[in-house]
Design a protein around this motif. Structure first.
Motif, mmCIF file in Angstrom:
data_model
loop_
_atom_site.group_PDB
_atom_site.id
_atom_site.type_symbol
_atom_site.label_atom_id
_atom_site.label_comp_id
_atom_site.label_asym_id
_atom_site.label_seq_id
_atom_site.Cartn_x
_atom_site.Cartn_y
_atom_site.Cartn_z
ATOM 1 N N PRO A 118 15.948 41.967 15.029
ATOM 2 C CA PRO A 118 14.515 41.694 15.141
ATOM 3 C C PRO A 118 13.696 42.732 14.385
ATOM 4 C CG PRO A 118 15.423 42.360 17.257
ATOM 5 C CD PRO A 118 16.553 42.281 16.296
ATOM 6 N N HIS A 119 12.740 42.269 13.598
ATOM 7 C CA HIS A 119 11.849 43.136 12.841
ATOM 8 C C HIS A 119 10.430 42.908 13.341
ATOM 9 C CE1 HIS A 119 15.036 44.090 9.993
ATOM 10 N NE2 HIS A 119 15.336 42.807 9.998
ATOM 11 N N ASP A 120 10.083 43.610 14.405
ATOM 12 C CA ASP A 120 8.761 43.455 15.003
ATOM 13 C C ASP A 120 7.810 44.467 14.386
ATOM 14 O OD1 ASP A 120 9.713 41.483 16.812
ATOM 15 O OD2 ASP A 120 10.532 43.079 18.060
ATOM 16 N N SER A 121 6.657 44.001 13.972
ATOM 17 C CA SER A 121 5.668 44.891 13.367
ATOM 18 C C SER A 121 5.010 45.750 14.444
ATOM 19 C CB SER A 121 4.617 44.073 12.625
ATOM 20 O OG SER A 121 3.820 43.354 13.544
ATOM 21 N N GLU A 122 4.381 46.814 14.008
ATOM 22 C CA GLU A 122 3.649 47.677 14.943
ATOM 23 C C GLU A 122 2.492 46.903 15.577
ATOM 24 O OE1 GLU A 122 4.480 50.753 15.995
ATOM 25 O OE2 GLU A 122 6.301 50.402 14.814
ATOM 26 N N GLU A 123 1.932 45.985 14.823
ATOM 27 C CA GLU A 123 0.843 45.149 15.341
ATOM 28 C C GLU A 123 1.343 44.261 16.487
ATOM 29 O OE1 GLU A 123 -1.316 41.403 13.497
ATOM 30 O OE2 GLU A 123 -1.912 43.256 12.482
ATOM 31 N N ASP A 124 2.529 43.661 16.307
ATOM 32 C CA ASP A 124 3.113 42.838 17.374
ATOM 33 C C ASP A 124 3.394 43.676 18.612
ATOM 34 O OD1 ASP A 124 3.045 40.521 15.892
ATOM 35 O OD2 ASP A 124 5.159 40.626 15.290
ATOM 36 N N LYS A 125 3.959 44.864 18.420
ATOM 37 C CA LYS A 125 4.268 45.736 19.557
ATOM 38 C C LYS A 125 2.998 46.107 20.313
ATOM 39 C CE LYS A 125 8.268 47.685 17.218
ATOM 40 N NZ LYS A 125 8.814 48.836 16.517
ATOM 41 N N TYR A 130 0.201 44.464 20.369
ATOM 42 C CA TYR A 130 -0.333 43.255 20.998
ATOM 43 C C TYR A 130 0.389 42.961 22.315
ATOM 44 C CZ TYR A 130 -1.572 38.322 21.616
ATOM 45 O OH TYR A 130 -1.996 37.126 22.121
ATOM 46 N N TYR A 131 1.703 43.071 22.321
ATOM 47 C CA TYR A 131 2.475 42.813 23.534
ATOM 48 C C TYR A 131 2.174 43.850 24.604
ATOM 49 C CZ TYR A 131 5.257 38.887 21.904
ATOM 50 O OH TYR A 131 5.660 37.636 21.489
ATOM 51 N N VAL A 132 1.984 45.105 24.205
ATOM 52 C CA VAL A 132 1.615 46.148 25.172
ATOM 53 C C VAL A 132 0.237 45.838 25.757
ATOM 54 C CG1 VAL A 132 0.943 48.580 25.372
ATOM 55 C CG2 VAL A 132 3.079 47.974 24.233
ATOM 56 N N ALA A 133 -0.712 45.451 24.910
ATOM 57 C CA ALA A 133 -2.059 45.132 25.399
ATOM 58 C C ALA A 133 -2.030 43.950 26.363
ATOM 59 C CB ALA A 133 -2.985 44.840 24.219
ATOM 60 N N VAL A 134 -1.251 42.939 26.034
ATOM 61 C CA VAL A 134 -1.142 41.774 26.924
ATOM 62 C C VAL A 134 -0.491 42.187 28.237
ATOM 63 C CG1 VAL A 134 -0.011 39.531 27.242
ATOM 64 C CG2 VAL A 134 -1.141 40.054 25.079
ATOM 65 N N PHE A 135 0.569 42.986 28.170
ATOM 66 C CA PHE A 135 1.249 43.425 29.390
ATOM 67 C C PHE A 135 0.288 44.206 30.282
ATOM 68 C CE2 PHE A 135 3.556 46.568 31.875
ATOM 69 C CZ PHE A 135 4.448 45.762 32.557
ATOM 70 N N SER A 195 10.703 36.893 23.389
ATOM 71 C CA SER A 195 11.183 37.386 24.684
ATOM 72 C C SER A 195 11.836 38.760 24.571
ATOM 73 C CB SER A 195 12.124 36.382 25.327
ATOM 74 O OG SER A 195 13.204 36.098 24.483
ATOM 75 N N ALA A 196 12.503 39.053 23.464
ATOM 76 C CA ALA A 196 13.136 40.371 23.310
ATOM 77 C C ALA A 196 12.074 41.471 23.275
ATOM 78 C CB ALA A 196 13.984 40.408 22.045
ATOM 79 N N LEU A 197 10.993 41.231 22.570
ATOM 80 C CA LEU A 197 9.913 42.218 22.505
ATOM 81 C C LEU A 197 9.228 42.347 23.864
ATOM 82 C CD1 LEU A 197 8.201 44.194 20.916
ATOM 83 C CD2 LEU A 197 6.890 42.257 20.030
ATOM 84 N N GLY A 198 9.030 41.237 24.544
ATOM 85 C CA GLY A 198 8.450 41.283 25.885
ATOM 86 C C GLY A 198 9.310 42.071 26.856
ATOM 87 N N ARG A 199 10.624 41.862 26.786
ATOM 88 C CA ARG A 199 11.534 42.607 27.663
ATOM 89 C C ARG A 199 11.544 44.098 27.338
ATOM 90 N NH1 ARG A 199 14.664 37.832 27.150
ATOM 91 N NH2 ARG A 199 15.811 38.759 25.425
ATOM 92 N N ARG A 200 11.392 44.442 26.051
ATOM 93 C CA ARG A 200 11.336 45.866 25.684
ATOM 94 C C ARG A 200 10.093 46.531 26.263
ATOM 95 N NH1 ARG A 200 12.024 45.935 19.537
ATOM 96 N NH2 ARG A 200 12.148 43.721 19.815
ATOM 97 N N VAL A 201 8.966 45.836 26.241
ATOM 98 C CA VAL A 201 7.742 46.387 26.831
ATOM 99 C C VAL A 201 7.922 46.558 28.336
ATOM 100 C CG1 VAL A 201 5.301 45.925 27.300
ATOM 101 C CG2 VAL A 201 6.235 45.490 25.024
ATOM 102 N N ILE A 202 8.510 45.580 28.978
ATOM 103 C CA ILE A 202 8.743 45.659 30.425
ATOM 104 C C ILE A 202 9.709 46.795 30.756
ATOM 105 C CG2 ILE A 202 9.764 44.437 32.395
ATOM 106 C CD1 ILE A 202 8.523 41.857 31.196
ATOM 107 N N SER A 203 10.738 46.976 29.936
ATOM 108 C CA SER A 203 11.683 48.068 30.205
ATOM 109 C C SER A 203 11.016 49.427 30.002
ATOM 110 C CB SER A 203 12.938 47.944 29.346
ATOM 111 O OG SER A 203 12.645 48.183 27.997
ATOM 112 N N ARG A 204 10.083 49.529 29.045
ATOM 113 C CA ARG A 204 9.331 50.782 28.889
ATOM 114 C C ARG A 204 8.485 51.044 30.132
ATOM 115 N NH1 ARG A 204 6.272 50.293 23.509
ATOM 116 N NH2 ARG A 204 7.782 48.854 22.688
#
Length: 106
Positions: free
Chosen positions: A23-30, A32-37, A72-81
Motif C-alpha cells: 500500500p502506498h498511502d499519501s500523507e494527505e490520505d493519512k 484525512y483518516y486521522v481527522a475522520v477518526f 481498511s488497512a489505513l483505517g486499521r493502522r490509525v486505530i492501532s495507533r
C-alpha cells in the motif's frame, strides 16, 4: 549464462509485483483518516472503523465519476495507533480534536 537471462527478468517481475501490492498511502490520505477518526466516536474500535467507513464513503455524490473508497488497512493502522496511546493521552485526545490529530500524526 542462460539461467541468468531467465532468473534476472523473473526477479525484476517479482520485485515489481511486490512493489505494486504494497500500500502506498499519501500523507494527505493519512491525515484525512486521522481527522475522520478524531471526529467520530472512537470508544470501540469496531464501531469506529464502521463510522470511518460511513463518513469516507458517505461523502460520495451519486453522480461522482471518481468515488472515494475506504482503505481498511489505513483505517486499521490509525486505530492501532490510537490503541498504542496511553490512557492519559487517549483522555486528552477525546477532549480536544487538535490534540487527537497531533498525537496520531506523530
Amino acid at each position: 549464462m542462460a539461467k541468468v537471462k531467465i532468473i534476472l527478468p523473473l526477479l525484476l517481475i517479482l520485485a515489481l509485483a511486490a512493489w505494486w501490492f504494497i500500500p502506498h498511502d499519501s500523507e494527505e490520505d493519512k491525515a484525512y483518516y486521522v481527522a475522520v477518526f478524531c471526529a467520530v466516536d472512537h470508544q470501540d474500535s469496531q464501531t469506529a472503523e464502521q463510522q470511518m467507513r460511513n463518513v469516507i464513503e458517505g461523502g460520495n455524490s451519486d453522480y461522482a465519476l471518481q468515488k472515494i473508497r475506504y482503505k481498511s488497512a489505513l483505517g486499521r493502522r490509525v486505530i492501532s495507533r490510537w490503541q498504542a496511546l496511553t490512557p492519559d493521552e487517549q483522555q486528552r485526545a477525546r477532549q480536544d480534536n487538535s490534540v487527537c490529530q497531533q498525537l496520531l500524526n506523530r
